[in-house]
Design an enzyme around this catalytic site. Structure first.
Site, PDB file in Angstrom:
ATOM      1  N   SER A   4       0.868  -1.189   0.000  1.00 50.48           N
ATOM      2  CA  SER A   4       0.000   0.000   0.000  1.00 50.48           C
ATOM      3  C   SER A   4       0.895   1.227   0.000  1.00 50.48           C
ATOM      4  CB  SER A   4      -0.950  -0.006   1.190  1.00 50.48           C
ATOM      5  OG  SER A   4      -0.257  -0.244   2.389  1.00 50.48           O
ATOM      6  N   GLU A   6       1.168   5.517   0.650  1.00 48.79           N
ATOM      7  CA  GLU A   6       0.552   6.680   1.298  1.00 48.79           C
ATOM      8  C   GLU A   6       0.981   7.967   0.594  1.00 48.79           C
ATOM      9  OE1 GLU A   6       0.471   6.674   5.598  1.00 48.79           O
ATOM     10  OE2 GLU A   6       1.032   8.791   5.609  1.00 48.79           O
ATOM     11  N   TYR A  38      -4.634  13.330   6.194  1.00 49.06           N
ATOM     12  CA  TYR A  38      -5.625  14.358   6.528  1.00 49.06           C
ATOM     13  C   TYR A  38      -5.075  15.191   7.670  1.00 49.06           C
ATOM     14  CZ  TYR A  38     -10.270  16.154   7.881  1.00 49.06           C
ATOM     15  OH  TYR A  38     -11.355  16.933   8.176  1.00 49.06           O
ATOM     16  N   ALA A  40      -5.027  17.178  10.923  1.00 52.93           N
ATOM     17  CA  ALA A  40      -5.939  17.261  12.062  1.00 52.93           C
ATOM     18  C   ALA A  40      -6.536  18.656  12.140  1.00 52.93           C
ATOM     19  CB  ALA A  40      -5.196  16.922  13.343  1.00 52.93           C
ATOM     20  N   HIS A  65      -7.339   9.073   5.255  1.00 47.40           N
ATOM     21  CA  HIS A  65      -7.072   9.128   6.692  1.00 47.40           C
ATOM     22  C   HIS A  65      -8.114  10.074   7.291  1.00 47.40           C
ATOM     23  CE1 HIS A  65      -2.528   7.970   6.438  1.00 47.40           C
ATOM     24  NE2 HIS A  65      -3.220   7.402   5.478  1.00 47.40           N
ATOM     25  N   ARG A  95      -6.168   9.673  15.806  1.00 45.84           N
ATOM     26  CA  ARG A  95      -6.455  10.819  16.660  1.00 45.84           C
ATOM     27  C   ARG A  95      -5.980  12.096  15.987  1.00 45.84           C
ATOM     28  NH1 ARG A  95      -2.947  12.253  21.836  1.00 45.84           N
ATOM     29  NH2 ARG A  95      -1.674  13.029  20.119  1.00 45.84           N
ATOM     30  N   ASP A  97      -2.781  15.158  15.513  1.00 45.74           N
ATOM     31  CA  ASP A  97      -2.135  16.143  16.388  1.00 45.74           C
ATOM     32  C   ASP A  97      -2.580  17.504  15.899  1.00 45.74           C
ATOM     33  OD1 ASP A  97      -0.349  14.384  17.888  1.00 45.74           O
ATOM     34  OD2 ASP A  97       0.605  14.068  15.935  1.00 45.74           O
ATOM     35  N   HIS A 137       4.458   5.570  21.179  1.00 44.78           N
ATOM     36  CA  HIS A 137       4.015   6.915  20.813  1.00 44.78           C
ATOM     37  C   HIS A 137       4.778   7.946  21.647  1.00 44.78           C
ATOM     38  CE1 HIS A 137       1.205  10.378  20.720  1.00 44.78           C
ATOM     39  NE2 HIS A 137       1.057   9.989  19.467  1.00 44.78           N
ATOM     40  N   LYS A 153      -7.618  -0.461  21.283  1.00 42.72           N
ATOM     41  CA  LYS A 153      -8.051   0.167  20.012  1.00 42.72           C
ATOM     42  C   LYS A 153      -8.329  -0.908  18.963  1.00 42.72           C
ATOM     43  CE  LYS A 153      -4.793   2.679  17.882  1.00 42.72           C
ATOM     44  NZ  LYS A 153      -3.919   3.820  17.546  1.00 42.72           N
ATOM     45  N   GLN A 200      15.176  16.535   6.834  1.00 43.45           N
ATOM     46  CA  GLN A 200      13.731  16.310   6.950  1.00 43.45           C
ATOM     47  C   GLN A 200      13.453  15.041   7.785  1.00 43.45           C
ATOM     48  OE1 GLN A 200      11.649  14.862   3.464  1.00 43.45           O
ATOM     49  NE2 GLN A 200      10.263  16.602   3.572  1.00 43.45           N
ATOM     50  N   PHE A 204      11.283  14.879  11.266  1.00 38.13           N
ATOM     51  CA  PHE A 204      10.100  14.014  11.404  1.00 38.13           C
ATOM     52  C   PHE A 204      10.309  13.017  12.539  1.00 38.13           C
ATOM     53  CE2 PHE A 204       8.568  13.969   6.677  1.00 38.13           C
ATOM     54  CZ  PHE A 204       8.120  15.258   6.829  1.00 38.13           C
ATOM     55  N   HIS A 254       3.604  -0.978   3.841  1.00 36.56           N
ATOM     56  CA  HIS A 254       2.949   0.311   3.578  1.00 36.56           C
ATOM     57  C   HIS A 254       4.061   1.348   3.396  1.00 36.56           C
ATOM     58  CE1 HIS A 254      -0.328   3.314   3.988  1.00 36.56           C
ATOM     59  NE2 HIS A 254       0.537   4.038   4.674  1.00 36.56           N
ATOM     60  N   LYS A 260       6.689  10.802  -3.777  1.00 35.12           N
ATOM     61  CA  LYS A 260       7.797  10.613  -4.732  1.00 35.12           C
ATOM     62  C   LYS A 260       7.860   9.141  -5.143  1.00 35.12           C
ATOM     63  CE  LYS A 260       9.919  14.734  -4.508  1.00 35.12           C
ATOM     64  NZ  LYS A 260       8.666  15.504  -4.598  1.00 35.12           N
TER      65      LYS A 260
HETATM   66  P1  FAD Z   1      -4.177   7.269  19.754  1.00 33.40           P
HETATM   67  O1  FAD Z   1      -4.343   5.844  19.403  1.00 33.40           O
HETATM   68  O2  FAD Z   1      -5.353   7.964  20.354  1.00 33.40           O
HETATM   69  O3  FAD Z   1      -2.931   7.370  20.745  1.00 33.40           O
HETATM   70  C1  FAD Z   1      -2.362   8.635  21.051  1.00 33.40           C
HETATM   71  C2  FAD Z   1      -1.778   8.618  22.466  1.00 33.40           C
HETATM   72  O4  FAD Z   1      -2.853   8.535  23.417  1.00 33.40           O
HETATM   73  C3  FAD Z   1      -0.860   7.430  22.762  1.00 33.40           C
HETATM   74  O5  FAD Z   1       0.172   7.879  23.603  1.00 33.40           O
HETATM   75  C4  FAD Z   1      -1.766   6.454  23.501  1.00 33.40           C
HETATM   76  O6  FAD Z   1      -1.051   5.598  24.391  1.00 33.40           O
HETATM   77  C5  FAD Z   1      -2.675   7.400  24.255  1.00 33.40           C
HETATM   78  N1  FAD Z   1      -3.994   6.819  24.489  1.00 33.40           N
HETATM   79  C6  FAD Z   1      -4.749   6.113  23.613  1.00 33.40           C
HETATM   80  N2  FAD Z   1      -5.923   5.762  24.162  1.00 33.40           N
HETATM   81  C7  FAD Z   1      -5.905   6.260  25.427  1.00 33.40           C
HETATM   82  C8  FAD Z   1      -6.839   6.244  26.505  1.00 33.40           C
HETATM   83  N3  FAD Z   1      -8.018   5.613  26.390  1.00 33.40           N
HETATM   84  N4  FAD Z   1      -6.493   6.883  27.663  1.00 33.40           N
HETATM   85  C9  FAD Z   1      -5.309   7.512  27.790  1.00 33.40           C
HETATM   86  N5  FAD Z   1      -4.380   7.564  26.793  1.00 33.40           N
HETATM   87  C10 FAD Z   1      -4.695   6.952  25.633  1.00 33.40           C
HETATM   88  N6  FAD Z   1      -1.723  12.395  11.742  1.00 33.40           N
HETATM   89  C11 FAD Z   1      -2.524  13.265  11.078  1.00 33.40           C
HETATM   90  O7  FAD Z   1      -2.827  14.345  11.602  1.00 33.40           O
HETATM   91  N7  FAD Z   1      -3.002  12.968   9.836  1.00 33.40           N
HETATM   92  C12 FAD Z   1      -2.740  11.789   9.222  1.00 33.40           C
HETATM   93  O8  FAD Z   1      -3.207  11.565   8.104  1.00 33.40           O
HETATM   94  C13 FAD Z   1      -1.908  10.838   9.905  1.00 33.40           C
HETATM   95  N8  FAD Z   1      -1.645   9.635   9.364  1.00 33.40           N
HETATM   96  C14 FAD Z   1      -0.925   8.704  10.082  1.00 33.40           C
HETATM   97  C15 FAD Z   1      -0.764   7.418   9.558  1.00 33.40           C
HETATM   98  C16 FAD Z   1      -0.060   6.457  10.263  1.00 33.40           C
HETATM   99  C17 FAD Z   1       0.089   5.067   9.678  1.00 33.40           C
HETATM  100  C18 FAD Z   1       0.530   6.778  11.519  1.00 33.40           C
HETATM  101  C19 FAD Z   1       1.337   5.754  12.278  1.00 33.40           C
HETATM  102  C20 FAD Z   1       0.360   8.057  12.059  1.00 33.40           C
HETATM  103  C21 FAD Z   1      -0.386   9.031  11.355  1.00 33.40           C
HETATM  104  N9  FAD Z   1      -0.617  10.306  11.870  1.00 33.40           N
HETATM  105  C22 FAD Z   1      -1.404  11.196  11.188  1.00 33.40           C
HETATM  106  C23 FAD Z   1      -0.019  10.706  13.154  1.00 33.40           C
HETATM  107  C24 FAD Z   1      -0.970  10.483  14.341  1.00 33.40           C
HETATM  108  O9  FAD Z   1      -2.127  11.237  14.190  1.00 33.40           O
HETATM  109  C25 FAD Z   1      -0.207  10.922  15.593  1.00 33.40           C
HETATM  110  O10 FAD Z   1       0.836  10.016  15.860  1.00 33.40           O
HETATM  111  C26 FAD Z   1      -1.076  11.143  16.823  1.00 33.40           C
HETATM  112  O11 FAD Z   1      -0.227  11.749  17.810  1.00 33.40           O
HETATM  113  C27 FAD Z   1      -1.641   9.888  17.449  1.00 33.40           C
HETATM  114  O12 FAD Z   1      -2.629   9.358  16.711  1.00 33.40           O
HETATM  115  P2  FAD Z   1      -3.196   7.879  17.044  1.00 33.40           P
HETATM  116  O13 FAD Z   1      -4.325   7.634  16.154  1.00 33.40           O
HETATM  117  O14 FAD Z   1      -2.101   6.908  17.106  1.00 33.40           O
HETATM  118  O15 FAD Z   1      -3.724   8.177  18.550  1.00 33.40           O
END
Ligand code: FAD
Length: 277
Positions: A4, A6, A38, A40, A65, A95, A97, A137, A153, A200, A204, A254, A260
């Site tokens: 896949s 991205e 996408y 946030a 996303h 989630r 950022d 994370h 999750k 870069q 990151f 993935h 690129k």
């Molecule tokens: P979560 O799963 O919610 O986890 C985030 C943090 O919260 C972790 O530290 C976790 O331990 C903690 N946590 C989770 N559940 C709980 C709970 N119930 N209580 C307390 N703490 C909890 N970002 C973007 O903005 N746009 C994108 O398109 C994007 N694409 C991505 C694609 C991939 C494959 C990856 C790996 C990351 C991507 N990100 C993207 C980055 C991602 O949004 C960030 O890493 C963000 O900080 C965490 O998102 P998450 O979905 O992993 O969050």
């Protein structure tokens, strides 16, 4: 092999056209699907939608996303209904950022809330993938808690996970073993970042908590502005990594393409994942 790819939504008409050319070259890999990031807080809402359309006509299977931080349930429902109406059947649920200045707010605290919401409102319509962090994370309070949150999750209704990129394959293998031991049985696909630009990559990696092992960092740093050497060394390192993962029987690869084609195609060609025409 399930490959896949991205992409991120380009900011200008020129880079949108360039993405069309690069993605056309990448079509040679016959990816099982492509995904589109996408921003946030909805910061790339229109750009993501445009790129999803572009990729849909080119690849068919596209996973937008969706990041939920700062959004209301109403907004997310409208976004997902729109995707369903254009034939989207898979999502990467995150989630996200929030960019600084957006404050907090919103009705979703974590990605698990989004996964539950999608299942509640759309049942089985979407194939949902979530993020996994083999090196944990950056905001994780502990490795154990982060793993626990990941497992919850997955059990809340995700169909699979894609990892943050990493250069330590042991981190991935240990993460997957532990998740499986805790009852996860969905695929956890490694996310692979080609190395083409040290500055870069370092930025990151610092932000997302990926470790660049010292021997890689030191060598990349020593090349300075010599981009050809950075790319050549980066290609070797990442090709070896993917090779190890494939040998271990990972469920897919993935690629974070960074829009690129060439670095990804070179890795795929070296590993005979496709034949350059
Ligand atoms: P979560 O799963 O919610 O986890 C985030 C943090 O919260 C972790 O530290 C976790 O331990 C903690 N946590 C989770 N559940 C709980 C709970 N119930 N209580 C307390 N703490 C909890 N970002 C973007 O903005 N746009 C994108 O398109 C994007 N694409 C991505 C694609 C991939 C494959 C990856 C790996 C990351 C991507 N990100 C993207 C980055 C991602 O949004 C960030 O890493 C963000 O900080 C965490 O998102 P998450 O979905 O992993 O969050």
């Amino acid at each position: 092999m399930n490959i896949s790819l991205e992409f991120f939504p380009p900011k200008t008409a020129e880079t949108q056209t360039q993405l069309g050319l690069d993605s056309q070259k990448l079509a040679a890999l016959k990816p099982s699907y492509v995904s589109v990031t996408y921003g946030a807080g909805g910061s790339t809402r229109d750009g993501t939608r445009r790129t999803v359309d572009q990729m849909k006509s080119q690849f068919g299977d596209v996973a937008p996303h969706v990041s939920c931080i700062g959004a209301t349930r109403h907004e997310i429902q409208a976004l997902l209904e729109d995707y369903r109406s254009i034939g989207i059947g898979r999502l990467v649920a995150l989630r996200g950022d929030l960019p600084s200045g957006y404050g907090q707010g919103g009705e979703f605290a974590h990605a698990i809330d989004l996964v539950r919401f999608i299942r509640e409102k759309f049942d089985d319509h979407f194939f949902i993938e979530v993020a996994a962090y083999p090196e944990f994370h950056p905001q994780a309070r502990s490795a154990d808690l982060d793993m626990q949150h990941f497992v919850e999750k997955m059990k809340a209704g995700a169909h699979g996970a894609i990892t943050q990129y990493f250069f330590n394959s042991d981190a991935y293998f240990r993460f997957v073993d532990e998740a499986y031991a805790k009852g996860v049985d969905q695929p956890i696909v490694p996310g692979i970042m080609p190395i083409t630009n040290f500055t870069q990559l370092a930025r990151f990696s610092d932000a997302c908590g990926t470790e660049i092992p010292r021997w890689i960092r030191q060598r990349l740093q020593s090349y300075g502005d010599d981009t050809a050497s950075i790319r050549a060394f980066g290609h070797e390192v990442v090709t070896d990594l993917v090779d190890q993962l494939l040998t271990a029987g990972v469920p897919g690869i993935h690629f974070y393409t960074m829009n690129k084609a060439e670095p990804v195609l070179k890795i795929a060609e070296a590993l005979k994942l496709y034949q350059a025409g």
